[in-house]
Design an enzyme around this catalytic site. Structure first.
Site: not given
Ligand code: NDP
Ligand code: HSE
Length: 436
Positions: A13, A33, A132, A134, A187, A205, A302
């Site tokens: 995501t 930048a 923290v 988003g 997401g 957070k 998101g």
């Molecule tokens: P997703 O699960 O959507 O994406 C994670 C990606 O990393 C996937 O493509 C996954 O692959 C890959 N991945 C996970 N573990 C491994 C590994 N060991 N080796 C290689 N690839 C790996 O997560 P998000 O994008 O939602 O979240 C990512 C980070 O951002 C997290 O730390 C989350 O807490 C943080 N975050 C998320 C927010 C959100 O709104 N979603 C907001 C703020 C922070 P695969 O698809 O194969 O599993």
């Molecule tokens: N899972 C988290 C949330 C993503 O719902 O706030 C953003 O940190």
């Protein structure tokens, strides 16, 4: 000037959102930048899936360590999530002299002290705005904009998933599981959504923000954490009747004895802005001694809202890349040698107000017994609601709002109330904050 070279670890995501925003806005971003920001390699578990996002020409490597330590890469963006292998990848990138941008609050809450110490030693930056709230630039505000202030407290809705669920339950009568399912599809949720609904993500957070506002090390394990899974729809309704909304709040407050650090469902007066933050939106209210209250509001989760924060960090790192490390803003706002060991208070020492719901027999004397027990603990009642028993029922709900009192006293009073034969089920207790 040449573009700065980025290695992107993870294209889920947030990773895919980051790629899209960087590509779409590259002209504006470069103007800000001072040089281009170019993703030169992507680390992904599934190369075919990643290819559909980053196109045919990008280098994709299923060995993420190769990207993290690639000599060409100057900034590593970690958006895979979780503690391992994210920790090992980030430490390796730092050791190889690379700056790091991460959205991973779980990792920072558990290993932030180690990661920042390593970055300090290596003279590189670890930027974490996206970790923290988003897309809200709250880390920037706390670390830089409010730096003149002695912060007294912060209170925030810092989990988009649980706020979305609570809003859907209250506004549309949607069932908990259905709302959670929607949040996952949108997401918003963590890979393990219990982190969202049990308050763990908010606690991650809050531990990060508490370190920044009070100049203390990160201490996630000392954060009191209670999620929204036990919340009953009737409490949301009764709170409404009394002029309150229930939100999952992260609260950190300085008191004479130490620092309160707690995450739990909280009644907030409906006239407060924070009570009206709905859906996936987050908001953090900060009380500083000089500025008073300031409020930071925006999308808490998101793809593109989070990418907005990741890319802002990339721009910051690009601008400061060549600066003397001593001149950069410290990772946790305070100079590393100036952190203090102020104790984190156990929940029993916290002082707050309470919503209490009691299921009682509808008979004379019940209320007198309850108020006597509360009075013995010097707990005074601010508001009271008694529901009419349902047709043919001999029992009913009593709801009381208390004044502020130490939690340990409330625990003793609740135990006494629950021991009464006229009280038919465990007392429901939800903390209440007026946020003044
Ligand atoms: P997703 O699960 O959507 O994406 C994670 C990606 O990393 C996937 O493509 C996954 O692959 C890959 N991945 C996970 N573990 C491994 C590994 N060991 N080796 C290689 N690839 C790996 O997560 P998000 O994008 O939602 O979240 C990512 C980070 O951002 C997290 O730390 C989350 O807490 C943080 N975050 C998320 C927010 C959100 O709104 N979603 C907001 C703020 C922070 P695969 O698809 O194969 O599993
Ligand atoms: N899972 C988290 C949330 C993503 O719902 O706030 C953003 O940190």
């Amino acid at each position: 000037m040449d573009s700065i070279k980025v290695g992107l670890l993870g294209v889920g995501t947030v990773g895919s959102g980051t790629y899209r925003v960087l590509m779409r806005n590259q002209g504006e971003i470069t103007r800000r930048a001072g040089r281009g920001i170019e993703i030169v390699a992507v680390g992904a578990r599934d190369a075919n899936k990643a290819r559909t996002i980053v196109g045919p020409d990008m280098r994709i490597d299923t060995d993420l360590m190769r990207v993290a330590t690639d000599p060409q890469v100057e900034i590593v963006v970690e958006v895979i999530g979780g503690e391992s292998p994210a920790r090992e990848l980030i430490l390796a990138a730092i050791a190889a002299g690379k700056h790091v941008v991460t959205a991973n609050k779980a990792l920072l809450a558990h290993h932030g002290n180690e990661i920042f110490a390593a970055a300090q030693k290596a003279g590189v930056m670890v930027a974490f705005e996206a970790a923290v709230a988003g897309g809200i630039p709250v880390i920037k505000a706390l670390r830089e904009g409010l730096t003149a202030n002695r912060i007294e407290w912060i209170a925030g809705i810092i989990n988009g998933t649980s706020n979305y669920i609570l809003s859907q339950m209250r506004e549309r009568g949607q069932a908990f599981d259905e709302a959670l399912n929607d949040a996952q599809e949108l997401g918003y949720a963590e890979a393990d959504p219990t982190f969202d609904i049990e308050g763990i993500d908010s606690a991650h957070k809050l531990a990060i923000m508490s370190a920044i506002v009070f100049g203390i090390p990160m201490q996630f394990s000392k954060c009191y954490t209670e999620g929204i899974t036990e919340l009953a729809i009737q409490d949301i309704r009764y709170a409404d009747e009394l002029g309150y909304r229930i939100k999952l709040l992260g609260i950190s407050r300085r008191s004479g004895e130490g620092i309160e650090m707690r995450v739990h469902p909280t009644l907030i007066p409906v006239r407060r802005l924070l009570a009206n933050v709905d859906g996936v939106m987050n908001a953090v209210l900060v009380k500083g001694d000089a500025v008073g209250q300031t409020l930071y509001y925006g999308a808490g989760a998101g793809a593109e809202p989070t990418a907005s924060a990741v890319v802002a960090d990339l721009v910051d790192v690009t601008r400061l890349h060549t600066a003397d490390p001593e001149q950069r803003v410290p990772h946790l706002a305070f100079q590393p040698g100036a952190l203090v060991a102020t104790p984190i208070l156990p929940i029993g020492e916290v002082v707050t107000a309470y919503y209490l719901r009691l299921r009682v027999l509808d008979q004379p004397g019940v209320l007198a017994d309850i108020t006597r027990i509360l009075a013995e603990r010097e707990i005074s009642i601010e508001a009271f609601l008694q529901k009419e028993p349902e047709e043919g029922e001999m029992q009913t709900d009593i709801i009381m709002l208390t004044h502020r009192v130490r939690e340990a006293s409330v625990n003793v009073a609740i135990a006494g109330i629950e021991a009464l034969a006229t009280v038919l089920s465990p007392v429901t207790r939800i903390r209440l904050e007026t946020l003044t």
